[in-house]
Scaffold this motif. Structure first.
Motif, PDB file in Angstrom:
ATOM      1  N   ARG A 116      -0.560   4.442   5.390  1.00 20.30           N
ATOM      2  CA  ARG A 116      -1.501   4.730   6.477  1.00 20.30           C
ATOM      3  C   ARG A 116      -2.835   4.002   6.330  1.00 20.30           C
ATOM      4  N   LYS A 117      -3.075   3.424   5.172  1.00 22.21           N
ATOM      5  CA  LYS A 117      -4.336   2.718   4.952  1.00 22.21           C
ATOM      6  C   LYS A 117      -4.371   1.452   5.794  1.00 22.21           C
ATOM      7  N   ARG A 118      -5.560   1.131   6.245  1.00 22.09           N
ATOM      8  CA  ARG A 118      -5.738  -0.121   6.968  1.00 22.09           C
ATOM      9  C   ARG A 118      -5.574  -1.272   6.002  1.00 22.09           C
ATOM     10  N   LEU A 119      -5.242  -2.416   6.533  1.00 22.48           N
ATOM     11  CA  LEU A 119      -4.966  -3.596   5.722  1.00 22.48           C
ATOM     12  C   LEU A 119      -6.128  -3.901   4.775  1.00 22.48           C
ATOM     13  N   LEU A 120      -7.341  -3.862   5.268  1.00 18.51           N
ATOM     14  CA  LEU A 120      -8.490  -4.179   4.430  1.00 18.51           C
ATOM     15  C   LEU A 120      -8.608  -3.206   3.260  1.00 18.51           C
ATOM     16  N   VAL A 121      -8.367  -1.926   3.510  1.00 16.61           N
ATOM     17  CA  VAL A 121      -8.430  -0.921   2.445  1.00 16.61           C
ATOM     18  C   VAL A 121      -7.307  -1.169   1.437  1.00 16.61           C
ATOM     19  N   LYS A 122      -6.110  -1.498   1.938  1.00 14.70           N
ATOM     20  CA  LYS A 122      -4.994  -1.812   1.039  1.00 14.70           C
ATOM     21  C   LYS A 122      -5.342  -2.997   0.142  1.00 14.70           C
ATOM     22  N   VAL A 123      -5.985  -3.988   0.719  1.00  4.52           N
ATOM     23  CA  VAL A 123      -6.352  -5.172  -0.042  1.00  4.52           C
ATOM     24  C   VAL A 123      -7.392  -4.820  -1.103  1.00  4.52           C
ATOM     25  N   LEU A 124      -8.419  -4.085  -0.707  1.00  3.74           N
ATOM     26  CA  LEU A 124      -9.510  -3.767  -1.631  1.00  3.74           C
ATOM     27  C   LEU A 124      -9.093  -2.784  -2.721  1.00  3.74           C
ATOM     28  N   LYS A 125      -8.175  -1.879  -2.401  1.00  5.66           N
ATOM     29  CA  LYS A 125      -7.731  -0.864  -3.367  1.00  5.66           C
ATOM     30  C   LYS A 125      -6.425  -1.245  -4.063  1.00  5.66           C
ATOM     31  N   ALA A 126      -5.967  -2.464  -3.858  1.00  5.44           N
ATOM     32  CA  ALA A 126      -4.676  -2.893  -4.411  1.00  5.44           C
ATOM     33  C   ALA A 126      -4.556  -2.679  -5.920  1.00  5.44           C
ATOM     34  N   PRO A 127      -5.574  -3.007  -6.708  1.00  5.82           N
ATOM     35  CA  PRO A 127      -5.407  -2.811  -8.167  1.00  5.82           C
ATOM     36  C   PRO A 127      -5.177  -1.344  -8.556  1.00  5.82           C
ATOM     37  N   SER A 128      -5.843  -0.415  -7.906  1.00  7.24           N
ATOM     38  CA  SER A 128      -5.634   0.996  -8.271  1.00  7.24           C
ATOM     39  C   SER A 128      -4.268   1.487  -7.802  1.00  7.24           C
ATOM     40  N   TRP A 129      -3.799   1.010  -6.646  1.00  6.53           N
ATOM     41  CA  TRP A 129      -2.470   1.403  -6.168  1.00  6.53           C
ATOM     42  C   TRP A 129      -1.376   0.830  -7.061  1.00  6.53           C
ATOM     43  N   ASP A 130      -1.631  -0.337  -7.634  1.00  6.76           N
ATOM     44  CA  ASP A 130      -0.657  -0.960  -8.527  1.00  6.76           C
ATOM     45  C   ASP A 130      -0.286  -0.005  -9.654  1.00  6.76           C
ATOM     46  N   GLY A 131      -1.273   0.580 -10.289  1.00 10.08           N
ATOM     47  CA  GLY A 131      -1.013   1.513 -11.387  1.00 10.08           C
ATOM     48  C   GLY A 131      -0.261   2.744 -10.933  1.00 10.08           C
ATOM     49  N   THR A 132      -0.652   3.290  -9.803  1.00  9.53           N
ATOM     50  CA  THR A 132       0.006   4.490  -9.274  1.00  9.53           C
ATOM     51  C   THR A 132       1.481   4.227  -8.993  1.00  9.53           C
ATOM     52  N   LEU A 133       1.774   3.122  -8.355  1.00  9.11           N
ATOM     53  CA  LEU A 133       3.157   2.798  -8.003  1.00  9.11           C
ATOM     54  C   LEU A 133       3.997   2.532  -9.249  1.00  9.11           C
ATOM     55  N   LYS A 134       3.412   1.843 -10.233  1.00  4.85           N
ATOM     56  CA  LYS A 134       4.139   1.589 -11.485  1.00  4.85           C
ATOM     57  C   LYS A 134       4.455   2.903 -12.201  1.00  4.85           C
ATOM     58  N   GLU A 135       3.528   3.850 -12.151  1.00  9.18           N
ATOM     59  CA  GLU A 135       3.756   5.150 -12.799  1.00  9.18           C
ATOM     60  C   GLU A 135       4.933   5.877 -12.158  1.00  9.18           C
ATOM     61  N   TYR A 136       5.018   5.859 -10.837  1.00  7.19           N
ATOM     62  CA  TYR A 136       6.143   6.515 -10.160  1.00  7.19           C
ATOM     63  C   TYR A 136       7.461   5.807 -10.466  1.00  7.19           C
ATOM     64  N   ILE A 137       7.447   4.493 -10.501  1.00 11.57           N
ATOM     65  CA  ILE A 137       8.674   3.756 -10.825  1.00 11.57           C
ATOM     66  C   ILE A 137       9.152   4.156 -12.221  1.00 11.57           C
ATOM     67  N   GLN A 138       8.236   4.198 -13.174  1.00 14.76           N
ATOM     68  CA  GLN A 138       8.587   4.570 -14.542  1.00 14.76           C
ATOM     69  C   GLN A 138       9.039   6.028 -14.613  1.00 14.76           C
ATOM     70  N   LEU A 139       8.369   6.903 -13.878  1.00 14.07           N
ATOM     71  CA  LEU A 139       8.726   8.318 -13.872  1.00 14.07           C
ATOM     72  C   LEU A 139      10.169   8.519 -13.421  1.00 14.07           C
ATOM     73  N   PHE A 140      10.553   7.861 -12.327  1.00 15.44           N
ATOM     74  CA  PHE A 140      11.912   8.042 -11.815  1.00 15.44           C
ATOM     75  C   PHE A 140      12.951   7.384 -12.721  1.00 15.44           C
ATOM     76  N   SER A 141      12.579   6.300 -13.350  1.00 13.34           N
ATOM     77  CA  SER A 141      13.484   5.679 -14.317  1.00 13.34           C
ATOM     78  C   SER A 141      13.705   6.611 -15.509  1.00 13.34           C
ATOM     79  N   ASP A 142      12.620   7.186 -15.998  1.00 13.32           N
ATOM     80  CA  ASP A 142      12.727   8.137 -17.117  1.00 13.32           C
ATOM     81  C   ASP A 142      13.520   9.374 -16.720  1.00 13.32           C
ATOM     82  N   ARG A 143      13.279   9.855 -15.524  1.00 13.39           N
ATOM     83  CA  ARG A 143      13.963  11.060 -15.056  1.00 13.39           C
ATOM     84  C   ARG A 143      15.461  10.830 -14.952  1.00 13.39           C
ATOM     85  N   LYS A 144      15.851   9.626 -14.498  1.00  9.68           N
ATOM     86  CA  LYS A 144      17.278   9.282 -14.438  1.00  9.68           C
ATOM     87  C   LYS A 144      17.887   9.398 -15.836  1.00  9.68           C
ATOM     88  N   GLY A 145      17.176   8.908 -16.820  1.00 16.76           N
ATOM     89  CA  GLY A 145      17.639   9.021 -18.195  1.00 16.76           C
ATOM     90  C   GLY A 145      17.769  10.467 -18.642  1.00 16.76           C
TER      91      GLY A 145
END
Length: 164
Positions: free
Chosen positions: A111-140
């Motif tokens: 829902r974020k506007r493109l400019l906000v996505k661009v400016l906040k991209a580094p913080s979202w990167d960490g959040t998304l990586k954490e969820y990817i790792q969480l679901f990978s761990d949970r599968k295990g």
């Protein structure tokens, strides 16, 4: 769309060339530096968009691990006295909570506007990586719990065969 992708792919060589020109003409450094930051942030935003897809793929893989339960009776109790439902109860509750939180985070990101996505991209990167790792761990964790349970069932079947 290929034109846009081609444009994006042409940016790193352009940035390198502009850096070289800014070395010759230092008065360009300010504009070149600002352009470099925008290019880097846009690349990170595009990377985050790809991570959203990877995130859902990892979530799907996690849930597919539960398909192993198709052949397990719901009332089957392992040697430790736990049914598969009891064994997985807490894990399933945590997973449901995590899926909801992840869906809310992805919805917020989308829902974020493109400019906000661009400016906040580094913080979202960490959040998304954490969820990817969480679901990978949970599968295990699912695979481990299911294998313990089915292993106990195999042991029980072997014990019965031995007594026969």
């Amino acid at each position: 769309m290929d034109g846009v992708n081609g444009l994006v792919e042409s940016l790193p060589p352009l940035v390198r060339a502009l850096d070289a020109v800014a070395q010759i003409h230092p008065f360009l450094a300010l504009a070149v530096g600002a352009f470099k930051v925008v290019v880097e942030l846009e690349a990170k935003r595009r990377d985050n968009d790809k991570k959203i897809n990877l995130l859902f793929l990892e979530m799907r893989n996690m849930m597919a691990a539960l398909l192993q339960l198709q052949g397990v009776r719901t009332n089957h109790v392992g040697r430790d006295g736990l049914s598969i439902g009891a064994r997985l109860d807490d894990l399933i509750k945590k997973t449901a909570k995590d899926i909801k939180e992840c869906a809310n985070a992805c919805d917020t990101y989308s829902r974020k506007r493109l400019l906000v996505k661009v400016l906040k991209a580094p913080s979202w990167d960490g959040t998304l990586k954490e969820y990817i790792q969480l679901f990978s761990d949970r599968k295990g964790e699912f695979n481990f719990a299911i294998s313990i349970h089915t292993g106990l069932g195999v042991d029980r079947a072997n014990d019965k065969l031995d007594t026969l």
